[in-house]
Design a protein around this motif. Structure first.
Motif, PDB file in Angstrom:
ATOM      1  N   ASN A   1       1.698   6.157  10.034  1.00 35.58           N
ATOM      2  CA  ASN A   1       1.318   7.565   9.983  1.00 35.58           C
ATOM      3  C   ASN A   1       1.987   8.360  11.106  1.00 35.58           C
ATOM      4  OD1 ASN A   1      -0.211   9.677   8.770  1.00 35.58           O
ATOM      5  ND2 ASN A   1      -1.708   9.515  10.417  1.00 35.58           N
ATOM      6  N   GLU A   2       2.177   7.721  12.244  1.00 34.30           N
ATOM      7  CA  GLU A   2       2.691   8.403  13.432  1.00 34.30           C
ATOM      8  C   GLU A   2       4.222   8.448  13.489  1.00 34.30           C
ATOM      9  OE1 GLU A   2      -1.170   6.229  14.430  1.00 34.30           O
ATOM     10  OE2 GLU A   2       0.651   5.778  13.317  1.00 34.30           O
ATOM     11  N   SER A   3       4.912   7.924  12.492  1.00 36.68           N
ATOM     12  CA  SER A   3       6.369   7.842  12.539  1.00 36.68           C
ATOM     13  C   SER A   3       6.994   8.269  11.216  1.00 36.68           C
ATOM     14  CB  SER A   3       6.789   6.403  12.857  1.00 36.68           C
ATOM     15  OG  SER A   3       8.189   6.252  12.753  1.00 36.68           O
ATOM     16  N   GLU A   4       8.128   8.922  11.301  1.00 33.56           N
ATOM     17  CA  GLU A   4       8.855   9.306  10.088  1.00 33.56           C
ATOM     18  C   GLU A   4       9.856   8.230   9.685  1.00 33.56           C
ATOM     19  OE1 GLU A   4      10.630  13.156  10.597  1.00 33.56           O
ATOM     20  OE2 GLU A   4       8.728  14.091  11.115  1.00 33.56           O
ATOM     21  N   LYS A   5       9.974   7.181  10.492  1.00 35.39           N
ATOM     22  CA  LYS A   5      10.942   6.108  10.243  1.00 35.39           C
ATOM     23  C   LYS A   5      10.355   5.000   9.378  1.00 35.39           C
ATOM     24  CE  LYS A   5      14.255   7.518  13.118  1.00 35.39           C
ATOM     25  NZ  LYS A   5      15.625   7.733  12.782  1.00 35.39           N
TER      26      LYS A   5
ATOM     27  N   SER B   1       0.835  -1.190   0.000  1.00 30.33           N
ATOM     28  CA  SER B   1       0.000   0.000   0.000  1.00 30.33           C
ATOM     29  C   SER B   1       0.873   1.244   0.000  1.00 30.33           C
ATOM     30  CB  SER B   1      -0.913   0.018   1.231  1.00 30.33           C
ATOM     31  OG  SER B   1      -1.637   1.241   1.269  1.00 30.33           O
ATOM     32  N   ASP B   2       0.423   2.254  -0.716  1.00 35.97           N
ATOM     33  CA  ASP B   2       1.130   3.533  -0.692  1.00 35.97           C
ATOM     34  C   ASP B   2       0.508   4.475   0.342  1.00 35.97           C
ATOM     35  OD1 ASP B   2      -1.235   4.039  -1.997  1.00 35.97           O
ATOM     36  OD2 ASP B   2      -0.334   4.970  -3.766  1.00 35.97           O
ATOM     37  N   LYS B   3      -0.303   3.898   1.239  1.00 34.81           N
ATOM     38  CA  LYS B   3      -0.877   4.639   2.367  1.00 34.81           C
ATOM     39  C   LYS B   3      -0.274   4.088   3.655  1.00 34.81           C
ATOM     40  CE  LYS B   3      -5.297   5.123   0.036  1.00 34.81           C
ATOM     41  NZ  LYS B   3      -6.604   4.494  -0.083  1.00 34.81           N
ATOM     42  N   PRO B   4      -0.086   4.938   4.666  1.00 32.20           N
ATOM     43  CA  PRO B   4       0.493   4.463   5.927  1.00 32.20           C
ATOM     44  C   PRO B   4      -0.509   3.703   6.786  1.00 32.20           C
ATOM     45  CG  PRO B   4      -0.027   6.788   6.107  1.00 32.20           C
ATOM     46  CD  PRO B   4      -0.338   6.384   4.684  1.00 32.20           C
ATOM     47  N   PHE B   5       0.040   2.842   7.648  1.00 33.25           N
ATOM     48  CA  PHE B   5      -0.760   2.170   8.673  1.00 33.25           C
ATOM     49  C   PHE B   5      -0.950   3.104   9.860  1.00 33.25           C
ATOM     50  CE2 PHE B   5       1.012  -2.160   7.273  1.00 33.25           C
ATOM     51  CZ  PHE B   5      -0.172  -2.552   6.682  1.00 33.25           C
TER      52      PHE B   5
END
Length: 124
Positions: free
Chosen positions: A62-66, A31-35
């Motif tokens: 979604n909550e992480s930049e890593k 998916s190109d969407k975050p969990f």
């Protein structure tokens, strides 16, 4: 480690046929969407089928930049984080026996973060 990979690759065709006969399958999810971390944690804690034996992948939350490297074996899992090298996306593979592909795919899809319409908008 490369010797182990070569060994596995060498026997891949033989084992693959045997594993399919025993009902073993793998399911890939991208998916190109975050969990959402909360939703994915709920999936692991409450919905992960007992007939999933292994899973691994690259996770984007979604909550992480890593970038998170995910490994699951049985009921134990680990997450290692590092910087992204490219465009963030989720790539996940589940390996198990007699898996309900549609149900598992839907459960993982439900872990995706809902797009927020108010991001960047100001109130007032």
């Amino acid at each position: 480690m490369s010797l182990l990979l070569q060994h596995d690759h060498h026997h891949h065709d033989h084992h693959s046929h045997h594993l399919e006969n025993d009902g073993f399958t793998s399911i890939s999810f991208e998916s190109d969407k975050p969990f959402s971390i909360r939703k994915f944690q709920h999936f692991l804690d409450n919905q992960l089928p007992s007939n999933v034996f292994r899973a691994k992948g690259i996770l984007w939350f979604n909550e992480s930049e890593k970038r998170h490297i995910f490994h699951l074996s049985g009921k134990r899992f680990s997450l290692e984080d590092e910087e992204w090298k490219g465009t963030p996306k989720n790539q996940l593979v589940f390996i198990g026996q007699n898996l309900d592909t549609d149900k598992l795919y839907q459960q993982v899809d439900n872990c995706l973060s809902l797009p927020t319409t108010s991001k960047g908008e100001e109130f007032g």
